[in-house]
Design a protein around this motif. Structure first.
Motif, PDB file in Angstrom:
ATOM      1  N   PHE A  66      86.519  70.471  56.112  1.00 11.47           N
ATOM      2  CA  PHE A  66      85.947  70.257  57.439  1.00 11.47           C
ATOM      3  C   PHE A  66      86.367  71.388  58.386  1.00 11.47           C
ATOM      4  CE2 PHE A  66      85.941  68.585  61.714  1.00 11.47           C
ATOM      5  CZ  PHE A  66      84.887  67.680  61.794  1.00 11.47           C
ATOM      6  N   ALA A  97      84.134  74.289  60.227  1.00 10.35           N
ATOM      7  CA  ALA A  97      84.123  74.441  61.682  1.00 10.35           C
ATOM      8  C   ALA A  97      84.557  75.860  62.062  1.00 10.35           C
ATOM      9  CB  ALA A  97      85.039  73.408  62.328  1.00 10.35           C
ATOM     10  N   SER A 108      86.064  56.355  65.378  1.00 14.43           N
ATOM     11  CA  SER A 108      84.771  55.689  65.203  1.00 14.43           C
ATOM     12  C   SER A 108      84.180  55.251  66.546  1.00 14.43           C
ATOM     13  CB  SER A 108      84.922  54.491  64.266  1.00 14.43           C
ATOM     14  OG  SER A 108      85.987  53.674  64.700  1.00 14.43           O
ATOM     15  N   LEU A 112      87.555  68.324  67.109  1.00 12.36           N
ATOM     16  CA  LEU A 112      86.448  67.857  66.269  1.00 12.36           C
ATOM     17  C   LEU A 112      86.947  66.895  65.202  1.00 12.36           C
ATOM     18  CD1 LEU A 112      84.446  71.202  65.915  1.00 12.36           C
ATOM     19  CD2 LEU A 112      83.679  69.114  67.074  1.00 12.36           C
ATOM     20  N   LEU A 139      87.623  63.635  66.811  1.00 10.56           N
ATOM     21  CA  LEU A 139      86.363  62.938  67.065  1.00 10.56           C
ATOM     22  C   LEU A 139      85.804  62.375  65.762  1.00 10.56           C
ATOM     23  CD1 LEU A 139      84.733  65.383  69.633  1.00 10.56           C
ATOM     24  CD2 LEU A 139      85.482  63.039  70.069  1.00 10.56           C
ATOM     25  N   TYR A 140      85.917  63.185  64.730  1.00 14.25           N
ATOM     26  CA  TYR A 140      85.395  62.747  63.438  1.00 14.25           C
ATOM     27  C   TYR A 140      86.087  61.469  62.987  1.00 14.25           C
ATOM     28  CZ  TYR A 140      84.161  62.841  58.507  1.00 14.25           C
ATOM     29  OH  TYR A 140      83.696  62.512  57.262  1.00 14.25           O
ATOM     30  N   ARG A 178      83.896  57.365  69.019  1.00 15.55           N
ATOM     31  CA  ARG A 178      83.488  58.598  69.691  1.00 15.55           C
ATOM     32  C   ARG A 178      82.075  58.457  70.243  1.00 15.55           C
ATOM     33  NH1 ARG A 178      83.101  59.922  64.082  1.00 15.55           N
ATOM     34  NH2 ARG A 178      80.935  59.583  63.493  1.00 15.55           N
ATOM     35  N   GLU A 179      81.766  59.326  71.182  1.00 17.10           N
ATOM     36  CA  GLU A 179      80.395  59.411  71.666  1.00 17.10           C
ATOM     37  C   GLU A 179      79.860  60.760  71.205  1.00 17.10           C
ATOM     38  OE1 GLU A 179      80.351  58.811  75.841  1.00 17.10           O
ATOM     39  OE2 GLU A 179      81.394  56.871  75.718  1.00 17.10           O
ATOM     40  N   SER A 180      78.718  60.747  70.590  1.00 17.97           N
ATOM     41  CA  SER A 180      78.189  62.009  70.064  1.00 17.97           C
ATOM     42  C   SER A 180      78.004  63.027  71.195  1.00 17.97           C
ATOM     43  CB  SER A 180      76.874  61.773  69.332  1.00 17.97           C
ATOM     44  OG  SER A 180      75.891  61.309  70.219  1.00 17.97           O
ATOM     45  N   VAL A 213      80.765  65.581  71.200  1.00 20.89           N
ATOM     46  CA  VAL A 213      80.622  66.612  70.175  1.00 20.89           C
ATOM     47  C   VAL A 213      79.557  67.618  70.598  1.00 20.89           C
ATOM     48  CG1 VAL A 213      80.121  67.057  67.759  1.00 20.89           C
ATOM     49  CG2 VAL A 213      81.223  64.911  68.422  1.00 20.89           C
ATOM     50  N   LYS A 214      78.462  67.080  71.038  1.00 15.38           N
ATOM     51  CA  LYS A 214      77.357  67.957  71.422  1.00 15.38           C
ATOM     52  C   LYS A 214      77.763  68.894  72.555  1.00 15.38           C
ATOM     53  CE  LYS A 214      72.401  67.929  72.319  1.00 15.38           C
ATOM     54  NZ  LYS A 214      71.162  67.131  72.209  1.00 15.38           N
ATOM     55  N   HIS A 217      89.503  67.118  52.079  1.00 19.39           N
ATOM     56  CA  HIS A 217      88.310  66.885  52.885  1.00 19.39           C
ATOM     57  C   HIS A 217      88.478  67.419  54.300  1.00 19.39           C
ATOM     58  CE1 HIS A 217      85.167  64.223  54.804  1.00 19.39           C
ATOM     59  NE2 HIS A 217      84.524  64.738  53.799  1.00 19.39           N
TER      60      HIS A 217
END
Lengths: 131, 131
Positions: free
Chosen positions: B48, B52, B72, B65, B68-69, B74-76, B79-80, B44
């Motif tokens: 991933f 990426a 739990s 990434l 971050l994945y 994390r702040e989106s 990622v953004k 998996h």
DNA sequence: GTAGTCCTTCCAGTAACTGGAAGCTCAAGG
DNA sequence: CCTTGAGCTTCCAGTTACTGGAAGGACTAC
């Protein structure tokens, strides 16, 4: 001319110019003090290489182009063939980047990007929806 | 799972998978015979990473990434931010390639490409007309 | 003479693999 | 049991085009 001046005039870093000598693209003379003594012709070659590099040609392409440039018996077809092949590679690269861009910008748009952990970008990387 | 199967299922060459282990992206277990023993979770992760990478993220970005994945908390937004910055790099790259493409295709169009030596492409590399 | 800049060489590192050699393991067939 | 072939292991080297840095010589100006 010392390397510093050539660097300025050709807009290439001294390191790069030394590297180009190392790989045999240019063969500058040497002064008694061991410094490289560049002629105008060397500068001209370096500028040529710099422009070819700026168009994305590889070093080996540049070497070839330089040979062709100096070969008065060249056939322009050879040059054109190289250029066209390179052009095609550029097109492929652009297409690839545009595809990445398209996917990624969709993902970015779908991510709220705040303090919460849920993130469509990561979700897509984890398991992309079957298109 | 041995590496061969993982390679097939993740669509990554075995060499690349070994390399990813070497740089610490994955830590597969080992069987008694010394073979890597991949779990579904490893597969998996590799998938991933593969996705990426396909979006053009660097290995170090992939590492981040992945962190971050798995985090739990994390702040989106993180990622953004990465995605947006990468998107911008892609845009710059595209712009650069398009500029090359434009110049080069003009040159290619102007070269007759036959047996004669005169060639606008080489001439332009030798000394471009001041635009 | 000395400070500062420029030049020299050489070594190492970058990004992300990829190829190849030497050698061990495993499954199948005779 | 032996062999053959595929698959696995590690390690080393090569790729592209530079770039950074160290150690040290050369040159210029004061």
């Amino acid at each position: 001319m010392n390397i510093g001046e050539v660097a300025k005039r050709s807009n290439l870093p001294p390191k790069t110019i030394r590297y180009y000598e190392e790989i045999g693209l240019i063969q500058p003379l040497r002064s008694g003090n061991g410094y490289r003594a560049f002629q105008e012709a060397d500068l001209h070659k370096l500028a040529f290489i710099g422009r070819a590099r700026a168009l994305g040609f590889s070093i080996e392409d540049c070497r070839m182009l330089l040979h062709l440039y100096e070969d008065s018996n060249r056939e322009s077809a050879q040059v054109k063939k190289m250029a066209r092949s390179h052009l095609q590679q550029i097109e492929e690269k652009i297409a690839q980047l545009q595809s990445m861009h398209s996917t990624l910008s969709t993902l970015v748009a779908s991510c709220h990007g705040d303090g919460r952990p849920d993130c469509p970008i990561l979700e897509d990387l984890a398991e992309p929806p079957m298109a």
